[in-house]
Design a protein around this motif. Sequence first.
Motif, PDB file in Angstrom:
ATOM      1  N   TYR A  85      13.901   9.375  35.735  1.00 30.62           N
ATOM      2  CA  TYR A  85      14.405  10.467  34.902  1.00 30.62           C
ATOM      3  C   TYR A  85      14.042  11.845  35.466  1.00 30.62           C
ATOM      4  N   LEU A  86      13.402  11.859  36.634  1.00 32.27           N
ATOM      5  CA  LEU A  86      12.951  13.120  37.227  1.00 32.27           C
ATOM      6  C   LEU A  86      13.893  13.533  38.350  1.00 32.27           C
ATOM      7  N   GLY A  87      15.028  14.101  37.976  1.00 32.23           N
ATOM      8  CA  GLY A  87      15.992  14.571  38.960  1.00 32.23           C
ATOM      9  C   GLY A  87      15.497  15.823  39.668  1.00 32.23           C
ATOM     10  N   LYS A  88      16.166  16.185  40.732  1.00 37.89           N
ATOM     11  CA  LYS A  88      15.752  17.341  41.539  1.00 37.89           C
ATOM     12  C   LYS A  88      15.731  18.635  40.752  1.00 37.89           C
ATOM     13  N   GLU A  89      16.524  18.686  39.672  1.00 37.76           N
ATOM     14  CA  GLU A  89      16.615  19.925  38.900  1.00 37.76           C
ATOM     15  C   GLU A  89      15.419  20.115  37.963  1.00 37.76           C
ATOM     16  N   LYS A  90      14.559  19.101  37.821  1.00 32.53           N
ATOM     17  CA  LYS A  90      13.436  19.165  36.889  1.00 32.53           C
ATOM     18  C   LYS A  90      12.130  19.550  37.594  1.00 32.53           C
ATOM     19  N   CYS A  91      11.115  19.773  36.777  1.00 29.05           N
ATOM     20  CA  CYS A  91       9.791  20.120  37.327  1.00 29.05           C
ATOM     21  C   CYS A  91       8.717  19.336  36.578  1.00 29.05           C
ATOM     22  N   LEU A  92       7.768  18.826  37.330  1.00 27.06           N
ATOM     23  CA  LEU A  92       6.655  18.060  36.781  1.00 27.06           C
ATOM     24  C   LEU A  92       5.362  18.821  37.040  1.00 27.06           C
ATOM     25  N   VAL A  93       4.565  18.994  35.989  1.00 28.56           N
ATOM     26  CA  VAL A  93       3.289  19.705  36.097  1.00 28.56           C
ATOM     27  C   VAL A  93       2.156  18.761  35.736  1.00 28.56           C
ATOM     28  N   SER A  94       1.212  18.598  36.648  1.00 21.69           N
ATOM     29  CA  SER A  94       0.000  17.820  36.378  1.00 21.69           C
ATOM     30  C   SER A  94      -1.148  18.783  36.123  1.00 21.69           C
ATOM     31  N   ILE A  95      -2.059  18.419  35.208  1.00 31.45           N
ATOM     32  CA  ILE A  95      -3.175  19.327  34.919  1.00 31.45           C
ATOM     33  C   ILE A  95      -4.513  18.771  35.409  1.00 31.45           C
ATOM     34  N   THR A  96      -4.486  17.707  36.207  1.00 31.87           N
ATOM     35  CA  THR A  96      -5.747  17.078  36.626  1.00 31.87           C
ATOM     36  C   THR A  96      -6.058  17.354  38.087  1.00 31.87           C
ATOM     37  N   SER A  97      -7.306  17.668  38.384  1.00 31.81           N
ATOM     38  CA  SER A  97      -7.680  18.104  39.727  1.00 31.81           C
ATOM     39  C   SER A  97      -7.695  17.009  40.798  1.00 31.81           C
ATOM     40  N   PRO A  98      -8.056  15.743  40.516  1.00 29.45           N
ATOM     41  CA  PRO A  98      -8.136  14.764  41.604  1.00 29.45           C
ATOM     42  C   PRO A  98      -6.792  14.335  42.184  1.00 29.45           C
ATOM     43  N   VAL A  99      -5.705  14.598  41.463  1.00 34.66           N
ATOM     44  CA  VAL A  99      -4.378  14.204  41.946  1.00 34.66           C
ATOM     45  C   VAL A  99      -3.698  15.423  42.548  1.00 34.66           C
ATOM     46  N   SER A 100      -3.371  15.358  43.837  1.00 30.31           N
ATOM     47  CA  SER A 100      -2.784  16.496  44.532  1.00 30.31           C
ATOM     48  C   SER A 100      -1.275  16.553  44.343  1.00 30.31           C
ATOM     49  N   THR A 101      -0.709  17.722  44.582  1.00 26.06           N
ATOM     50  CA  THR A 101       0.745  17.862  44.502  1.00 26.06           C
ATOM     51  C   THR A 101       1.424  17.008  45.570  1.00 26.06           C
ATOM     52  N   SER A 102       0.809  16.888  46.736  1.00 24.90           N
ATOM     53  CA  SER A 102       1.422  16.099  47.815  1.00 24.90           C
ATOM     54  C   SER A 102       1.489  14.621  47.455  1.00 24.90           C
ATOM     55  N   GLN A 103       0.480  14.116  46.745  1.00 16.82           N
ATOM     56  CA  GLN A 103       0.505  12.722  46.302  1.00 16.82           C
ATOM     57  C   GLN A 103       1.653  12.489  45.315  1.00 16.82           C
ATOM     58  N   ILE A 104       1.810  13.406  44.372  1.00 19.63           N
ATOM     59  CA  ILE A 104       2.882  13.259  43.384  1.00 19.63           C
ATOM     60  C   ILE A 104       4.247  13.384  44.054  1.00 19.63           C
ATOM     61  N   GLU A 105       4.359  14.289  45.021  1.00 21.07           N
ATOM     62  CA  GLU A 105       5.641  14.487  45.706  1.00 21.07           C
ATOM     63  C   GLU A 105       6.104  13.241  46.460  1.00 21.07           C
ATOM     64  N   LYS A 106       5.171  12.390  46.828  1.00 18.97           N
ATOM     65  CA  LYS A 106       5.551  11.142  47.491  1.00 18.97           C
ATOM     66  C   LYS A 106       6.211  10.164  46.523  1.00 18.97           C
ATOM     67  N   LYS A 107       6.008  10.404  45.230  1.00 12.97           N
ATOM     68  CA  LYS A 107       6.536   9.492  44.211  1.00 12.97           C
ATOM     69  C   LYS A 107       7.803  10.008  43.533  1.00 12.97           C
ATOM     70  N   VAL A 108       8.002  11.320  43.511  1.00  9.53           N
ATOM     71  CA  VAL A 108       9.106  11.892  42.731  1.00  9.53           C
ATOM     72  C   VAL A 108       9.949  12.828  43.594  1.00  9.53           C
ATOM     73  N   SER A 109      11.149  13.115  43.138  1.00  5.83           N
ATOM     74  CA  SER A 109      12.045  14.002  43.881  1.00  5.83           C
ATOM     75  C   SER A 109      12.164  15.384  43.244  1.00  5.83           C
ATOM     76  N   CYS A 110      11.565  15.568  42.071  1.00 12.72           N
ATOM     77  CA  CYS A 110      11.652  16.868  41.399  1.00 12.72           C
ATOM     78  C   CYS A 110      10.607  17.837  41.951  1.00 12.72           C
ATOM     79  N   SER A 111      10.657  19.082  41.482  1.00 10.62           N
ATOM     80  CA  SER A 111       9.628  20.060  41.843  1.00 10.62           C
ATOM     81  C   SER A 111       8.301  19.649  41.212  1.00 10.62           C
ATOM     82  N   VAL A 112       7.203  19.938  41.913  1.00 14.40           N
ATOM     83  CA  VAL A 112       5.872  19.535  41.442  1.00 14.40           C
ATOM     84  C   VAL A 112       4.925  20.731  41.474  1.00 14.40           C
TER      85      VAL A 112
END
Length: 274
Positions: A85-112
């Motif tokens: 459900y995370l299309g390229k037009e969406k954005c995902l925000v994580s608030i936890t420090s141990p998980v990096s944006t690069s790790q999340i970007e490997k899983k999703v195609s939306c902005s992180v």
Amino acid sequence: MNIGIIGTGNMGTILVEALIDGKAISPSSVMITNRTKSKAMLLKEKYKHIKIAANAVEVAAESDLIFICVKPLQIFKILDEINSYLGKEKCLVSITSPVSTSQIEKKVSCSVVRVIPSITNRALAGVSLTTFGENCSDYWKVEVEKLITKISVPVSIDENITRVASDIVSCGPAFFSYLLQGFIKAAVKETEIDEETATIFASEMVVGLGELLKQGHYTLPSLQEKVCVKGGITGEGIKVLENEVGDMFEHLFQATHAKFKEELSKVEGQFFNN
């Protein structure tokens, strides 16, 4: 813009309250979900027009901007659940420090984006630590910064100082609350002041200290110098602090960084092995 919040524990709730009270978003634009539904319902009671979703999938499907406010080791599972459900037009925000944006970007195609908030944001004050993913669109960089500016001072940080920055900004209020409580208890134990009065005095002192620094009247060293008159009573107290604080704060950062490395290892194991 439709805003989704997955997880309404302590920080998720603070984020919702701050964004709404800071006029960054309207309650009707917000959809929330939480594993324990009663916690989400508490926010619904406060903000009648908030929508309650059955699960994270519904939040992701209905929202343009999705905040994941759960523990680090829960993020990977949620990403698996909502990824489609995370299309390229969406954005995902994580608030936890141990998980990096690069790790999340490997899983999703939306902005992180990663935004590490502070409890001080509840008073529409303090700092929020921001890190934009490498593939985050310019549109979402602007939109997320606009939202966060309504509740705090957003500061972009490099990955290498994530932990220490979070220690100061996010954990710091708890650390200094603990110290202040010790200060109050000692005053009550050693003198005739009662706890309620000592708490009022100490709390107002901290608020005033913050205002002095915020308004730029003093730096921390110059403030100490102004209060600590040579040969005076404050100086005697400073001597005690110099002798007894010792390496306490060094040990504090050593402990938080050791725990952080432990969490990093567990998170990396999840992302590396899948």
